[in-house]
Design a protein around this motif. Structure first.
Motif, PDB file in Angstrom:
ATOM      1  N   ASN A 165       0.822  -1.210   0.000  1.00  0.00           N
ATOM      2  CA  ASN A 165       0.000   0.000   0.000  1.00  0.00           C
ATOM      3  C   ASN A 165       0.856   1.260   0.000  1.00  0.00           C
ATOM      4  O   ASN A 165       0.511   2.262  -0.633  1.00  0.00           O
ATOM      5  CB  ASN A 165      -0.939  -0.002   1.207  1.00  0.00           C
ATOM      6  CG  ASN A 165      -2.059  -1.013   1.071  1.00  0.00           C
ATOM      7  OD1 ASN A 165      -2.358  -1.459  -0.030  1.00  0.00           O
ATOM      8  ND2 ASN A 165      -2.673  -1.381   2.179  1.00  0.00           N
ATOM      9  N   THR A 166       1.976   1.223   0.721  1.00  0.00           N
ATOM     10  CA  THR A 166       2.880   2.376   0.728  1.00  0.00           C
ATOM     11  C   THR A 166       3.450   2.620  -0.668  1.00  0.00           C
ATOM     12  O   THR A 166       3.494   3.756  -1.159  1.00  0.00           O
ATOM     13  CB  THR A 166       4.036   2.145   1.725  1.00  0.00           C
ATOM     14  OG1 THR A 166       3.494   1.897   3.027  1.00  0.00           O
ATOM     15  CG2 THR A 166       4.950   3.355   1.778  1.00  0.00           C
ATOM     16  N   ILE A 471      10.842   0.494   4.443  1.00  0.00           N
ATOM     17  CA  ILE A 471      10.373   1.788   3.933  1.00  0.00           C
ATOM     18  C   ILE A 471      11.572   2.662   3.581  1.00  0.00           C
ATOM     19  O   ILE A 471      11.564   3.386   2.580  1.00  0.00           O
ATOM     20  CB  ILE A 471       9.471   2.491   4.961  1.00  0.00           C
ATOM     21  CG1 ILE A 471       8.255   1.610   5.306  1.00  0.00           C
ATOM     22  CG2 ILE A 471       9.008   3.841   4.429  1.00  0.00           C
ATOM     23  CD1 ILE A 471       7.336   1.340   4.142  1.00  0.00           C
TER      24      ILE A 471
END
Length: 487
Positions: A165-166, A471
């Motif tokens: 989703n990121t 991330i």
């Protein structure tokens, strides 16, 4: 002359939309009719085989713009056909493998939904409908991954969903920039888009496709998932981000150079991590990262390479789940049944490019006509690939031990037979020079494995695979992409 040739005026759109709609209906019907869900899954796989046949036989490229100036487009061509065929055969093999294992209707229904959403992703030729398809793929893959309901697997599934989703949030920002520049979501708008749009969209697709640092989530996810789920993740799902990158590479020479550069870096990166890995499933997962690089390095051969990789890698994951241990140190000390060893060698030889199954042709076609810097780098990666799969080839076979389960035998028979039949696609590869070159590459890889790698206890750090660093790896990838595009 093509068998059952399709006339030039044939319009495939009604068939295409009909097959997608019927497949989705079958998936949701599986919840209501649990006794039929396995047969519905089989029917959906057969429909996809029909769709792949259309892709290979329709005259030229067929595309349809569905929403006027917004550029929402479906495209059916031979490139999509290879990915559709991969999806059909791998899903069919997974279905056979799971047929009598007591899995609930939920598992098969999600398998149908994942299969259909992958088909949709392979047919999209615009960024917005691709976004929708990739999001459905992520949700369906999450449901399949977490099917056992074990805490560790649930955590891995949530980790996958978070990262997916990121990445797609970055991707969506890039899509908005493309639309602002062109008034259309079509892939072709990327050539007129600002550099930051290209970087953002590529980051999303790289994350989905397991490319370079953005793909460090892949080894743990694919390695820890249940055996049939690992097979379909590495065999098909990861390619949902690869096909759009191949299509983008065909838009301009600059984008092609960018995609090929990413391919080379990824091929070498995956090999570097897979060689010292001591866990069989992690080795296969890092190999998937490397093989995605091979697909991108030569877009003209990407479809065929994706097919051969999907068939062989699904075979290896299904086999790895049935071996007595995941650790190579244990497997090397204890002989494995001859019935397991033979398909291990066949599938490994195909990915390594040995002149036996279609993987040899795919690798030869990939290396054909490349500029020297690309060819040299890919040959180094090919030697690394041979080293990786020597881990499986050099396991000791035994005439005793358990035989292959019936379901696994049928699934492997389907996949390996498809690899054997695939030899007809580029039979021109079987020249003395090409055969000799492939044997030398595999021989060098085997020698390095026996003399060096097998004796080393090297282990590379895995800090980059932890969720709090992933991330950051995506951010580094975005920065590098933007700098690369600007220069």
């Amino acid at each position: 002359m093509t068998l059952f040739a399709i006339p030039a005026e044939f319009n495939a759109l009604p068939w295409l939309t009909g097959i997608i709609c019927l497949s989705l209906m079958a998936g949701f019907s599986g919840y209501l009719l649990p006794a039929t869900v396995r047969f519905l899954t089989l029917a959906v796989c057969l429909l996809t085989l029909g769709l792949a046949y259309l892709a290979f036989t329709v005259p030229d490229v067929q595309s349809w713009v569905l929403l006027d100036s917004f550029g929402v487009t479906l495209q059916l061509d031979a490139l999509a056909g290879y990915f559709l065929l991969t999806n059909a055969l791998v899903t069919l093999a997974v279905l056979v493998y799971c047929w009598n294992t007591g899995r609930s209707a939920f598992f098969y229904a999600q398998l149908i939904i994942l299969h259909t959403s992958l088909n949709s992703a392979f047919l999209c030729a615009d960024f917005m409908s691709l976004y929708v398809a990739l999001e459905v793929v992520a949700i369906a893959a999450f449901c399949l991954m977490t099917y056992p309901r074990e805490p560790r697997i649930i955590w891995l599934g949530l980790r996958y969903l978070l990262l997916s989703n990121t990445a797609m949030l970055f991707y969506l920002i890039g899509v908005a920039l493309v639309y602002t520049s062109n008034g259309s979501f079509a892939f072709s708008g990327l050539t007129e888009a600002p550099p930051e749009a290209i970087a953002l969209i590529f980051l999303g697709l790289m994350t989905k496709g397991g490319i370079f640092l953005a793909g460090l989530w892949l080894p743990q996810t694919h390695g820890e998932a249940a055996t049939p789920v690992s097979a379909i993740l590495s065999g098909v799902v990861v390619k949902a981000g690869i096909l759009p990158l191949l299509r983008c590479s065909m838009l301009s020479d600059e984008l092609q150079m960018l995609v090929q550069g990413l391919g080379i870096i990824t091929a070498l990166f995956g090999v570097a991590y897979a060689i010292p890995a001591q866990d069989s499933k992690r080795t296969l997962a890092f190999s998937t990262v490397s093989q995605m690089g091979f697909i991108l390095a030569a877009p003209v051969a990407g479809g065929f390479y994706a097919l051969t990789h999907g068939l062989a890698k699904a075979s290896l994951f299904l086999l790895a789940g049935s071996l007595p241990s995941r650790e190579f140190k244990v497997l090397q000390k204890n002989p494995i049944s001859f019935g397991f060893w033979v398909p291990l060698v066949l599938a490994s030889s195909s990915i390594a490019g040995f002149p036996l199954l279609a993987g040899f042709e795919a690798k030869t076609l990939t290396l054909k006509g490349l500029p020297p810097w690309l060819a040299i780098s890919l040959n180094v990666a090919a030697i690394g690939t041979a080293i990786i799969f020597c881990k499986f080839v050099f396991l000791r076979p035994s005439s005793t031990g358990k035989s292959l389960p019936t379901n696994l035998s049928i699934a492997l028979g389907l996949l390996l037979t498809a690899l054997a039949v695939g030899n007809i696609v580029y039979w021109q590869a079987f020249t003395p020079i090409n055969v000799l070159k492939a044997i030398v590459i595999c021989g060098v890889g085997a020698g390095v494995y026996v003399l060096v790698v097998k004796k080393l206890g090297l282990k590379l750090p895995d800090a980059g695979e932890k969720v709090d660093h992933l991330i950051g790896m995506m951010s580094i990838s975005l920065t590098l992409l933007f700098a690369w595009i600007l220069t």
